[in-house]
Design a protein around this motif. Structure first.
Motif, short mmCIF file in Angstrom:
data_model
loop_
_atom_site.label_atom_id
_atom_site.label_comp_id
_atom_site.label_asym_id
_atom_site.label_seq_id
_atom_site.Cartn_x
_atom_site.Cartn_y
_atom_site.Cartn_z
N THR A 127 -2.82 15.44 17.16
CA THR A 127 -1.60 16.16 16.81
C THR A 127 -0.61 15.14 16.28
N GLY A 128 0.06 15.49 15.20
CA GLY A 128 1.05 14.59 14.63
C GLY A 128 2.24 15.35 14.10
N THR A 129 3.23 14.62 13.64
CA THR A 129 4.43 15.20 13.06
C THR A 129 4.72 14.49 11.75
N THR A 130 5.07 15.25 10.72
CA THR A 130 5.36 14.62 9.44
C THR A 130 6.62 13.77 9.54
N ASN A 131 6.62 12.68 8.80
CA ASN A 131 7.76 11.77 8.79
C ASN A 131 8.82 12.25 7.78
N ASP A 132 9.83 11.43 7.53
CA ASP A 132 10.91 11.82 6.62
C ASP A 132 10.43 12.08 5.20
N ASP A 133 9.28 11.52 4.83
CA ASP A 133 8.71 11.71 3.50
C ASP A 133 7.71 12.87 3.48
N GLY A 134 7.56 13.59 4.60
CA GLY A 134 6.64 14.72 4.66
C GLY A 134 5.19 14.32 4.88
N ARG A 135 4.96 13.07 5.22
CA ARG A 135 3.59 12.58 5.42
C ARG A 135 3.29 12.42 6.90
N CYS A 136 2.01 12.50 7.22
CA CYS A 136 1.57 12.34 8.61
C CYS A 136 0.42 11.34 8.63
N PRO A 137 0.75 10.05 8.67
CA PRO A 137 -0.30 9.02 8.64
C PRO A 137 -1.09 8.97 9.95
N GLY A 138 -2.30 8.45 9.84
CA GLY A 138 -3.09 8.21 11.05
C GLY A 138 -3.71 9.45 11.66
N LEU A 139 -4.07 10.44 10.86
CA LEU A 139 -4.65 11.67 11.41
C LEU A 139 -6.00 11.45 12.08
N ILE A 140 -6.81 10.58 11.47
CA ILE A 140 -8.15 10.33 12.01
C ILE A 140 -8.57 8.93 11.59
N THR A 141 -9.31 8.27 12.45
CA THR A 141 -9.78 6.94 12.10
C THR A 141 -11.05 7.04 11.27
N LYS A 142 -11.34 5.98 10.56
CA LYS A 142 -12.56 5.93 9.76
C LYS A 142 -13.79 6.09 10.66
N GLN A 143 -13.74 5.56 11.88
CA GLN A 143 -14.86 5.66 12.82
C GLN A 143 -15.09 7.10 13.28
N GLN A 144 -14.02 7.90 13.43
CA GLN A 144 -14.13 9.29 13.86
C GLN A 144 -14.56 10.22 12.72
N PHE A 145 -14.28 9.81 11.51
CA PHE A 145 -14.46 10.67 10.33
C PHE A 145 -15.94 10.75 9.97
N PRO A 199 0.83 -1.20 0.00
CA PRO A 199 0.00 0.00 0.00
C PRO A 199 0.86 1.25 0.00
N THR A 200 0.36 2.32 -0.62
CA THR A 200 1.13 3.56 -0.71
C THR A 200 1.23 4.25 0.64
N MET A 201 0.25 4.09 1.52
CA MET A 201 0.29 4.70 2.85
C MET A 201 0.31 3.58 3.88
N ALA A 202 1.34 2.77 3.85
CA ALA A 202 1.44 1.62 4.74
C ALA A 202 1.23 2.05 6.19
N GLY A 203 0.38 1.32 6.89
CA GLY A 203 0.13 1.60 8.29
C GLY A 203 -0.86 2.72 8.54
N SER A 204 -1.48 3.27 7.49
CA SER A 204 -2.39 4.38 7.68
C SER A 204 -3.77 4.06 7.13
N PRO A 205 -4.70 3.62 7.99
CA PRO A 205 -6.06 3.39 7.53
C PRO A 205 -6.86 4.69 7.48
N SER A 206 -6.21 5.81 7.74
CA SER A 206 -6.90 7.09 7.80
C SER A 206 -7.53 7.48 6.47
N PRO A 207 -8.78 7.90 6.47
CA PRO A 207 -9.42 8.37 5.25
C PRO A 207 -8.96 9.77 4.86
N LEU A 208 -8.17 10.40 5.74
CA LEU A 208 -7.66 11.75 5.51
C LEU A 208 -6.14 11.72 5.62
N THR A 209 -5.46 12.10 4.54
CA THR A 209 -4.00 12.11 4.54
C THR A 209 -3.50 13.48 4.11
#
Length: 139
Positions: free
Chosen positions: A64-82, A20-30
């Motif tokens: 609250t999150g911090t971008t990783n080395d690729d500038g991405r911040c996975p896991g911002l919100i769960t599908k249940q919260q969205f 997957p392109t966003m491995a480890g991130s089931p977040s519907p918002l990236t």
């Protein structure tokens, strides 16, 4: 990069596992922060995600999150919260530039957006330099 890893089996290449392109991130918002001034990912930038209560106009912090080395911040919100609502992403741009020994015209960037269909995937990139920024709805 291919979406498939290949393995050799009896001289043949066969698909092994879809990556997957966003491995480890089931977040519907990236999101993805790109430093367009230097042509690099915007790594180690603090992001806060808020949801607005439409009856009071009060913003509630979701995460609250911090971008990783690729500038991405996975896991911002769960599908249940969205859910359908007005959201805001707050990017701490001044701190990001200060860590690189630079100043920025914008101390932070806030992107406010409306979600009407939480079953869709939403990607909101931030392209940033010290004196400008832009965003768009990606996929």
């Amino acid at each position: 990069m291919s979406a498939f890893r290949l393995q050799q089996l009896k001289g043949q290449l066969i698909p092994e596992t879809k990556i997957p392109t966003m491995a480890g991130s089931p977040s519907p918002l990236t999101t993805h922060v790109l430093n367009t001034a230097m042509g690099v990912p915007g790594s180690n930038m603090t992001i806060r995600l808020y949801q607005q209560d439409l009856s009071t106009n009060v913003w509630t912090l979701i995460t609250t999150g911090t971008t990783n080395d690729d500038g991405r911040c996975p896991g911002l919100i769960t599908k249940q919260q969205f859910k359908p609502a007005v959201y805001k992403m707050h990017f701490e741009t001044a701190q990001y530039w200060e860590r690189m020994g630079e100043t920025s015209f914008y101390p932070y960037v806030e992107i406010v957006f409306t979600i009407t269909n939480p079953d869709q995937k939403y990607h909101i990139p931030l392209l940033v330099s010290r004196f400008s920024y832009s965003t768009y709805r990606g996929s």
